[in-house]
Design an enzyme around this catalytic site. Sequence first.
Site, mmCIF file in Angstrom:
data_model
loop_
_atom_site.group_PDB
_atom_site.id
_atom_site.type_symbol
_atom_site.label_atom_id
_atom_site.label_comp_id
_atom_site.label_asym_id
_atom_site.label_seq_id
_atom_site.Cartn_x
_atom_site.Cartn_y
_atom_site.Cartn_z
ATOM 1 N N HIS A 54 0.817 -1.207 0.000
ATOM 2 C CA HIS A 54 0.000 0.000 0.000
ATOM 3 C C HIS A 54 0.855 1.263 0.000
ATOM 4 C CE1 HIS A 54 -3.583 2.433 0.834
ATOM 5 N NE2 HIS A 54 -2.838 3.101 1.681
ATOM 6 N N SER A 113 -7.984 4.804 -2.395
ATOM 7 C CA SER A 113 -8.835 3.676 -2.017
ATOM 8 C C SER A 113 -8.792 3.436 -0.512
ATOM 9 C CB SER A 113 -8.359 2.410 -2.735
ATOM 10 O OG SER A 113 -7.037 2.087 -2.335
ATOM 11 N N HIS A 114 -9.882 2.899 0.002
ATOM 12 C CA HIS A 114 -9.945 2.405 1.383
ATOM 13 C C HIS A 114 -10.785 1.138 1.366
ATOM 14 C CE1 HIS A 114 -9.264 3.893 5.708
ATOM 15 N NE2 HIS A 114 -8.128 4.002 5.057
ATOM 16 N N GLN A 334 -6.387 8.910 13.164
ATOM 17 C CA GLN A 334 -6.757 9.944 12.200
ATOM 18 C C GLN A 334 -6.585 11.355 12.752
ATOM 19 O OE1 GLN A 334 -8.224 8.913 8.777
ATOM 20 N NE2 GLN A 334 -6.686 7.565 9.655
ATOM 21 N N GLY A 557 -2.266 9.599 -8.168
ATOM 22 C CA GLY A 557 -3.339 8.631 -7.976
ATOM 23 C C GLY A 557 -2.978 7.602 -6.934
#
EC number: 6.3.5.3
Length: 756
Positions: A54, A113-114, A334, A557
Amino acid sequence: MLDTVGLAEKDPDREQPWAELGLKADEYARIKEILGRRPTSSELAMYSVMWSEHCSYKSSKVHLKQFAEIPQETPLANADGTAGVGKMLAGIGENAGVVDIGQGYAVTFKIESHNHPSYVEPYQGAATGVGGIVRDILAMGARPVAVMDPLRFGPLSEPDTHRVLPGIVAGVGGYGNCLGLPNIGGEAVFDASYLGNPLVNALCVGVLRHEDLHLAKATGSGNQVVLYGARTGGDGIGGVSVLASETFDETGPAKRPSVQVGDPFMEKLLIECTLELFAAGIVTGIQDLGGAGLSCATSELASAGDGGMHVELDRVPLRDSSLAPEEILMSESQERMMAVVEPEDVDALMAICAKWDVEAVVVGEVTDTGRLEIDWHGERVVDVPPRSVAHDGPTYHRPFERPDWQDALQADTAAGLQRPTNGDELRDTVLRLVASENLCDKSWITDQYDRYVRGDTVLAQPSDSGMIRVDEETGLGVSVATDCNGRFAKLDPYAGAQLALAEAYRNVATGGASPLAVSDCLNFGSPEDPAVMWQFAEACRGLKDGCLELGIPVTGGNVSLYNQTGATAILPTPVVAVLGVVEDVRRRTPSAFGAEGEAVYQLGDTRDELDGSEWVHVVHGHLGGLPPRVDLMAERALATLLHDGVGLLTSAHDLSEGGLAQALAESALRHGVGVTVGPSDDSFVQLFSESAARCLVTVRPGEEGALEAMAGALGVSARRIGTTGGDAFTVEGAFSIPLDELRAAWTSTLPNALGA
């Protein structure tokens, strides 16, 4: 006992859990070679998350580098006819791409993405996906102004779709709504391949003045490193960085690291606080904390700057005092940012953070040592060259080859399948398709999103693209669309990526925007499968060649691999986002019929292209053959016509999934204006083919000649097919469907399946 650098030098043979952290034997050996010793447990934690698929793009970067071949600017014509240019101010490698849109403004946008976190914990996985992409945009110096959400799910009939879809939609809406960001577009696509592996892609758009651009780098020896925002907790330890770097087994993920937990109200404070710090001119470098948390922020800032940083890890504010240094470094909690400021500006930074009730702590300083050194209560636990963590991870040249089954798949066309042969069968097909999962009304989803907060939304769902006003005085704005047809990409990944690009490019143009830049989110199965890597390589090549032909750059991206359950990979899904600039949002073209008595035209040519179409998918459950032909020069000419036709065209709707029949239905239903189209030699092909480079447009009575002349000058075919008016969708000589019946079929699918 604390594993320090000194201890690592004394006991080089200690067993370490490198495999459990996702590292390969040769990667672990390489780390020891870089350090000249075994890593400490904290260093091992950092390398494991930063060298994950990732974070490091280790399987994909050999293919991604070809995007650098694309010119980094898009020639434009200004509103007054003078030559202009959309220059890229920051591109691939930064947190997000930044593009000049004129008048001193720039726009930054990116899609990420997630996916796997959203399968494990749908609400928080989706919510923190939105939060992460918003901070990427913020880190460039921009104010986030809008979000979008391309989503993919398993079939509506499956119980697990009922588990993940409501939570994901609620997470996207809950976080974005609380931030006060309009959700202006996206997609919701259903296919069996996404069952057990939904795709949650999130896009954010931000606006900044040229002089406000900020980059992620730590420069100036002695400058202070400040961590501010939420406290660090145990949520998300090894979260997206590890979870997105492995394949799910048949019953779910083999490992279930804690999914991050979001707090949008804290993020809102963080946004306003950060923008005030930028306005004060006291930030010399900044990085958000997303995937890999502190491991990423410290190593990337140091690597991109002067190359050195010293951090006192025990200064990091914690929600859980029991966290070990390894866990603090891996946590993906977060709503955190890291800023680099000059010593004399620390007090001003602290005052601004206090004003916004945002906790801030000086955790280190920039050095000229060329090392990233991290201490824990006076003991050195990390001493590494930062570039080796952030940028010099492994590069895999994974084997890839065209799979054995590709020829048979492409040979299995829809040519022999039963087609409607009379008006009644055509009518039934229209109703069946408008009620199908992929073509039905998505209001059940989009009504959970605030589309108009902030007051600058010009177009949003269900328009072809989202449009945002940037400057109130001049009307300058931007338009964004995201698209991908995974079935087309399965049939031919090279053409499928280009068709995704073409559709997003066309959707942006329908509103009157000039396409300017591309971001992508490349969602594929396991890179350890040569067939998947072939799909990925072909999609990258197709996207690069397509951007070269259209003259539009890729600004950045995301790659998401290992999207499969057991041996079953998702459809290759290279989602493409295209951003366009609008000279004046007050002069735009709507995407639905607005008045009776207008002439209806189809722009572009229809061919018998039904392989991979919604018709063959819904009616026959078939996938095979070749996707529609790609003609990017035709797309470019069509986009020029749509841009130049603003003011002449009273509506414009692209033709894609479901073909002309779906576009006519959606255009009629939006404002309740019916349509009658004439018969053709093959009404079935005309109604349901999904040929590319086509658009449905209307003009006022008496302006048909102007449209035909404009189209002729550009080499775009323009065929009048009907007239707006009445209260039905009618094909002369074949069928008529009252709009009330059409609307009932179109709107009932999601509420019936998911509950009103």
